[in-house]
Design an enzyme around this catalytic site. Structure first.
Site, PDB file in Angstrom:
ATOM      1  N   HIS A  27       0.838  -1.122  -0.105  1.00 26.11           N
ATOM      2  CA  HIS A  27       0.042  -0.144   0.072  1.00 26.11           C
ATOM      3  C   HIS A  27       0.902   1.337   0.106  1.00 26.11           C
ATOM      4  O   HIS A  27       2.123   1.120   0.405  1.00 26.11           O
ATOM      5  CB  HIS A  27      -0.923   0.036   1.257  1.00 26.11           C
ATOM      6  CG  HIS A  27      -0.228   0.231   2.328  1.00 26.11           C
ATOM      7  ND1 HIS A  27       0.739  -0.602   3.180  1.00 26.11           N
ATOM      8  CD2 HIS A  27      -0.201   1.403   3.219  1.00 26.11           C
ATOM      9  CE1 HIS A  27       0.977  -0.021   4.432  1.00 26.11           C
ATOM     10  NE2 HIS A  27       0.514   1.098   4.288  1.00 26.11           N
ATOM     11  N   GLN A  86       0.401   5.907   0.747  1.00 23.61           N
ATOM     12  CA  GLN A  86      -0.462   6.741   1.379  1.00 23.61           C
ATOM     13  C   GLN A  86      -0.483   7.978   0.439  1.00 23.61           C
ATOM     14  O   GLN A  86       0.410   8.379  -0.338  1.00 23.61           O
ATOM     15  CB  GLN A  86       0.172   7.242   2.738  1.00 23.61           C
ATOM     16  CG  GLN A  86       0.093   5.766   3.583  1.00 23.61           C
ATOM     17  CD  GLN A  86       0.578   6.304   5.132  1.00 23.61           C
ATOM     18  OE1 GLN A  86       0.003   7.084   5.525  1.00 23.61           O
ATOM     19  NE2 GLN A  86       1.706   5.541   5.508  1.00 23.61           N
ATOM     20  N   HIS A 146       6.787  14.327  -6.559  1.00 25.88           N
ATOM     21  CA  HIS A 146       6.744  15.660  -6.431  1.00 25.88           C
ATOM     22  C   HIS A 146       5.930  16.170  -7.756  1.00 25.88           C
ATOM     23  O   HIS A 146       6.391  15.709  -8.937  1.00 25.88           O
ATOM     24  CB  HIS A 146       7.975  16.218  -6.134  1.00 25.88           C
ATOM     25  CG  HIS A 146       8.559  16.331  -4.784  1.00 25.88           C
ATOM     26  ND1 HIS A 146       9.697  16.727  -4.300  1.00 25.88           N
ATOM     27  CD2 HIS A 146       7.672  16.022  -3.568  1.00 25.88           C
ATOM     28  CE1 HIS A 146       9.678  16.549  -3.031  1.00 25.88           C
ATOM     29  NE2 HIS A 146       8.320  16.115  -2.676  1.00 25.88           N
ATOM     30  N   HIS A 160      10.635  10.395  -6.316  1.00 28.95           N
ATOM     31  CA  HIS A 160      12.003  10.331  -5.610  1.00 28.95           C
ATOM     32  C   HIS A 160      11.950   8.865  -4.940  1.00 28.95           C
ATOM     33  O   HIS A 160      10.942   8.377  -4.349  1.00 28.95           O
ATOM     34  CB  HIS A 160      12.391  11.239  -4.564  1.00 28.95           C
ATOM     35  CG  HIS A 160      12.508  12.724  -4.891  1.00 28.95           C
ATOM     36  ND1 HIS A 160      13.780  13.076  -5.578  1.00 28.95           N
ATOM     37  CD2 HIS A 160      11.798  13.917  -4.879  1.00 28.95           C
ATOM     38  CE1 HIS A 160      13.813  14.435  -5.969  1.00 28.95           C
ATOM     39  NE2 HIS A 160      12.374  14.754  -5.462  1.00 28.95           N
ATOM     40  N   LYS A 164      22.567   2.521   5.229  1.00 30.09           N
ATOM     41  CA  LYS A 164      23.201   3.799   5.544  1.00 30.09           C
ATOM     42  C   LYS A 164      22.424   4.277   6.885  1.00 30.09           C
ATOM     43  O   LYS A 164      21.194   4.243   6.707  1.00 30.09           O
ATOM     44  CB  LYS A 164      23.283   4.517   4.354  1.00 30.09           C
ATOM     45  CG  LYS A 164      23.508   5.960   4.611  1.00 30.09           C
ATOM     46  CD  LYS A 164      25.135   6.111   4.934  1.00 30.09           C
ATOM     47  CE  LYS A 164      25.158   7.679   5.175  1.00 30.09           C
ATOM     48  NZ  LYS A 164      26.380   8.103   5.818  1.00 30.09           N
ATOM     49  N   PHE A 165      22.909   4.906   7.598  1.00 30.57           N
ATOM     50  CA  PHE A 165      22.680   5.646   8.704  1.00 30.57           C
ATOM     51  C   PHE A 165      22.566   6.954   8.399  1.00 30.57           C
ATOM     52  O   PHE A 165      23.766   7.575   8.413  1.00 30.57           O
ATOM     53  CB  PHE A 165      22.890   5.176  10.066  1.00 30.57           C
ATOM     54  CG  PHE A 165      22.443   3.855  10.315  1.00 30.57           C
ATOM     55  CD1 PHE A 165      21.378   3.709  11.170  1.00 30.57           C
ATOM     56  CD2 PHE A 165      23.323   2.668  10.181  1.00 30.57           C
ATOM     57  CE1 PHE A 165      20.901   2.356  11.651  1.00 30.57           C
ATOM     58  CE2 PHE A 165      22.853   1.525  10.541  1.00 30.57           C
ATOM     59  CZ  PHE A 165      21.696   1.133  11.452  1.00 30.57           C
ATOM     60  N   VAL A 219      22.694   9.917  10.423  1.00 29.72           N
ATOM     61  CA  VAL A 219      22.842  10.220  12.023  1.00 29.72           C
ATOM     62  C   VAL A 219      23.923  10.999  12.067  1.00 29.72           C
ATOM     63  O   VAL A 219      24.550  11.576  11.228  1.00 29.72           O
ATOM     64  CB  VAL A 219      22.965   8.884  12.697  1.00 29.72           C
ATOM     65  CG1 VAL A 219      21.685   7.802  12.788  1.00 29.72           C
ATOM     66  CG2 VAL A 219      24.258   8.094  12.173  1.00 29.72           C
TER      67      VAL A 219
HETATM   68  O1  LIG Z   1      31.384   6.718  11.614  1.00 27.25           O
HETATM   69  P1  LIG Z   1      30.820   5.396  12.111  1.00 27.25           P
HETATM   70  O2  LIG Z   1      30.420   5.295  13.340  1.00 27.25           O
HETATM   71  O3  LIG Z   1      31.278   4.029  11.413  1.00 27.25           O
HETATM   72  O4  LIG Z   1      29.416   5.467  11.311  1.00 27.25           O
HETATM   73  C1  LIG Z   1      28.265   6.183  11.631  1.00 27.25           C
HETATM   74  O5  LIG Z   1      28.562   7.444  11.909  1.00 27.25           O
HETATM   75  C2  LIG Z   1      28.597   8.410  10.615  1.00 27.25           C
HETATM   76  C3  LIG Z   1      28.815  10.043  11.209  1.00 27.25           C
HETATM   77  O6  LIG Z   1      27.555  10.437  11.584  1.00 27.25           O
HETATM   78  C4  LIG Z   1      27.631   8.269   9.599  1.00 27.25           C
HETATM   79  O7  LIG Z   1      28.095   8.615   8.288  1.00 27.25           O
HETATM   80  C5  LIG Z   1      27.531   6.631   9.262  1.00 27.25           C
HETATM   81  O8  LIG Z   1      26.356   6.700   8.410  1.00 27.25           O
HETATM   82  C6  LIG Z   1      27.153   5.981  10.644  1.00 27.25           C
HETATM   83  O9  LIG Z   1      26.986   4.630  10.487  1.00 27.25           O
HETATM   84  O1  LIG Z   2       1.417   5.724   8.448  1.00 30.05           O
HETATM   85  P1  LIG Z   2       2.260   4.604   9.042  1.00 30.05           P
HETATM   86  O2  LIG Z   2       2.410   3.564   7.886  1.00 30.05           O
HETATM   87  O3  LIG Z   2       1.445   3.844  10.081  1.00 30.05           O
HETATM   88  O4  LIG Z   2       3.528   5.084   9.358  1.00 30.05           O
HETATM   89  C1  LIG Z   2       4.786   5.642   8.651  1.00 30.05           C
HETATM   90  O5  LIG Z   2       4.237   6.398   7.684  1.00 30.05           O
HETATM   91  C2  LIG Z   2       4.226   7.743   8.460  1.00 30.05           C
HETATM   92  C3  LIG Z   2       4.240   8.741   6.939  1.00 30.05           C
HETATM   93  O6  LIG Z   2       5.394   8.703   6.349  1.00 30.05           O
HETATM   94  C4  LIG Z   2       5.110   8.201   9.372  1.00 30.05           C
HETATM   95  O7  LIG Z   2       4.570   9.222   9.757  1.00 30.05           O
HETATM   96  C5  LIG Z   2       5.524   7.135  10.384  1.00 30.05           C
HETATM   97  O8  LIG Z   2       6.608   7.512  11.019  1.00 30.05           O
HETATM   98  C6  LIG Z   2       5.899   5.833   9.631  1.00 30.05           C
HETATM   99  O9  LIG Z   2       6.005   4.713  10.701  1.00 30.05           O
END
Ligand SMILES: O=P(O)(O)O[C@H]1O[C@H](CO)[C@@H](O)[C@H](O)[C@H]1O
Ligand SMILES: O=P(O)(O)O[C@H]1O[C@H](CO)[C@@H](O)[C@H](O)[C@H]1O
Lengths: 358, 358
Positions: A172, A174, A287, A308, A321-322, A324
């Site tokens: 699905h 949204q 978009h 996208h 990939k994080f 973070v």
């Molecule tokens: O540097 P690390 O701990 O290996 O990696 C982590 O921190 C980085 C910096 O925030 C990020 O680019 C990576 O995606 C994350 O996994």
């Molecule tokens: O609506 P769902 O599938 O419960 O929830 C998911 O999609 C939403 C819209 O992108 C987000 O706000 C939620 O964080 C995500 O878990």
């Protein structure tokens, strides 16, 4: 000494749609991994499950509403809408006055689009004809919602996979329709407009031409659409699907073009699944023209339909990939280049591994 | 009919630091959850593990460099730096010309800060004295890096927990120093400057005053710092630690103030861990004065030291908020209000559950 080569040296790339730079560290793709490895949900999806809240004929999560016995797509109001049609007007503070507590009531409507009655399908595994029904449902929803007086923007999207916070495994997507134009499309539209004002041409038409000549970032294409890993991609295997000729929105497409949209959607998703032989998670979003002030979105002067795909996987079905730390506090960062990612996706088959097996 | 109440009705809030709106859906916190539930890594951390690449006396991931037998903090060059000091200069295209392929070589340096020799500690469980050593290491690094001619910005951050992509469980943070000011601090600095130009006062000093009067978003405080869930918080339990008086950067703080920074860092983290009785994941990052063009950052005219904590957990140790779909394609969205989140964090003890047990 060596001269700058963006396939090798750390650099930033500029995203002309968002107006933001992205840090790119091509030499870093080889670092070892000690961090989180995701558990793969087992692929034991039944075609039908009586406990599936989105299944045909089943009761929804609230236990009172029953779904029709649908056999194609099925669209309904989200049971837990983030936006409501009847929010009272009101605001606190103002941006113009530089107030520090600024809030504004907003109205809207959230819809859910079931792609198929079958629980064990994804777009990657559906037929073009089945996906065409999804596209048709989008067109109808976009058209209907855009005519509501309190709707200024219609955001169509799909969260695929648990890794992308998808709270129900039924295939699905949204639609969140809102009074306001959300930040991402607002900024992209402003940049499309500024480009057109300055150059007299349309940014994404120029970009399609450039990529069709360069070839190295193309994933696949058909008559109407081009799928590329954009030069400024943030996510490792990010893809943009762009209509080759500018079309402001879904309603501008003829039936044949809608079939082309279904075709390219399937092909991108099949390549994704085949890349790491897994049901490849992603968020996809469209978009297109906003629907503000009762204007006809199909006549919008700058909007250019594009999709996208933001997928989190980096190296395998379980290593992602994080975004973070530096990415949250500093700016987006990627390891492999857009060109490397496009080459990997080009190498993938468009026949889904679940079908090839049979 | 009811009048607008931002503790109840869907609305947007404005973030004056980022210049962006956030969608807030307070009524939505009660929706059921069928999606991803994370596996908790078992808390069986030994104090020392010979295979821990960041442990004292151990060999690092490349197998050749050996760590010293450190007994407090230990800072070294990241073995897989995203930025390098010797990247050749060069660029492709230009933003001013509206080119579509724009890239620019960038130099920098990435450092790792081990917080403690012990593998089984986190900031939440460390003593204020131990954390003070981390703050002192930050000050020294910031000061040294800011004097390098190719460094324009020093981003100090910590990724805690596997859920935040932390690739090594040893308590550590990172420092990415770059030629350029990354997008997030660049935008925040521009907004701090615009506010000061218009109002004659400093945004975050005004904000601290306002929150100290309103009280409802305060988490905790000491003489030098205030911890609040900002009115415009994006992540469910996002926290900002702000110096009550404007200080451009770490080097402006006296020794007593650095102890206060260690104190509030510990207290915020202890509350986090106690909220869901888990080692609460987050990304933390410091925004302070850039170090461009050999200027003295401690004399910066607009910068105001603050820390952002971006934690993903929403309802329990295993249920997180996903910033996907609408959030990626539209704009950030949250369910519970900042005021509700602050009340929950205020109710938490500052004695860590691992210590209370004993
Ligand atoms: O540097 P690390 O701990 O290996 O990696 C982590 O921190 C980085 C910096 O925030 C990020 O680019 C990576 O995606 C994350 O996994
Ligand atoms: O609506 P769902 O599938 O419960 O929830 C998911 O999609 C939403 C819209 O992108 C987000 O706000 C939620 O964080 C995500 O878990």
């Amino acid at each position: 000494s060596a001269s700058f080569d963006y396939t090798e040296h750390p650099h930033r790339r500029y995203n002309p749609l968002s107006g933001r730079w992205i840090l790119c560290s091509p030499h870093r793709a080889k670092r070892p991994w000690q961090g989180s490895v995701e558990d793969l949900p087992p692929d034991d999806r039944p075609e039908y499950d009586p406990k599936d809240y989105l299944g045909p004929g089943n009761f929804r999560v609230n236990g009172t509403i029953q779904n029709p016995k649908y056999d194609s797509t099925f669209v309904f109001d989200n049971d837990f809408q983030a936006l409501l049609a009847d929010t009272p007007h009101g605001e606190v503070g103002s941006v113009e006055n530089n107030d520090l507590l600024v809030a504004k009531a907003v109205r809207g409507k959230c819809r859910v689009v079931c792609f198929s009655p079958k629980l064990n399908l994804t777009v990657a595994e559906m037929t073009v004809k089945e996906i065409k029904a999804v596209v048709d449902a989008w067109v109808e929803e976009y058209d209907t919602l855009s005519k509501l007086d309190y709707i200024g923007h219609v955001q169509i999207f799909e969260n695929k996979g648990q890794m992308m916070g998808c709270s129900n495994p039924h295939p699905h997507g949204q639609i969140w329709a809102s009074e306001f134009v959300p930040e991402e499309p607002r900024i992209a539209l402003a940049n499309l407009k500024a480009y057109h004002t300055k150059k007299g041409t349309h940014m994404l038409e120029d970009y399609v031409k450039l990529e069709m000549e360069a070839k190295e970032r193309i994933v696949c294409q058909n008559e109407t659409f081009l799928a590329v890993v954009p030069f400024w991609a943030t996510w490792p295997f990010e893809v943009m699907v762009i209509s080759k000729m500018r079309a402001p929105c879904l309603v501008n497409f003829t039936d044949a073009m809608r079939l082309d949209l279904a075709d390219i959607y399937r092909r991108v998703c099949a390549r994704y699944d085949n890349l790491f032989t897994t049901l490849f998670p992603y968020s996809m979003g469209i978009h297109q023209a906003p629907t503000e002030n009762g204007t006809d979105p199909s006549k919008h002067e700058y909007a250019h339909f594009h999709m996208h795909f933001y997928p989190p996987l980096l190296r395998s079905a379980t290593v992602r990939k994080f975004m973070v730390g530096f990415e949250m506090l500093g700016e987006s960062q990627r390891d492999l280049t857009a060109e490397q990612a496009a080459a990997r996706l080009r190498d993938c088959s468009e026949i889904h591994f679940n079908h090839a097996k049979k």
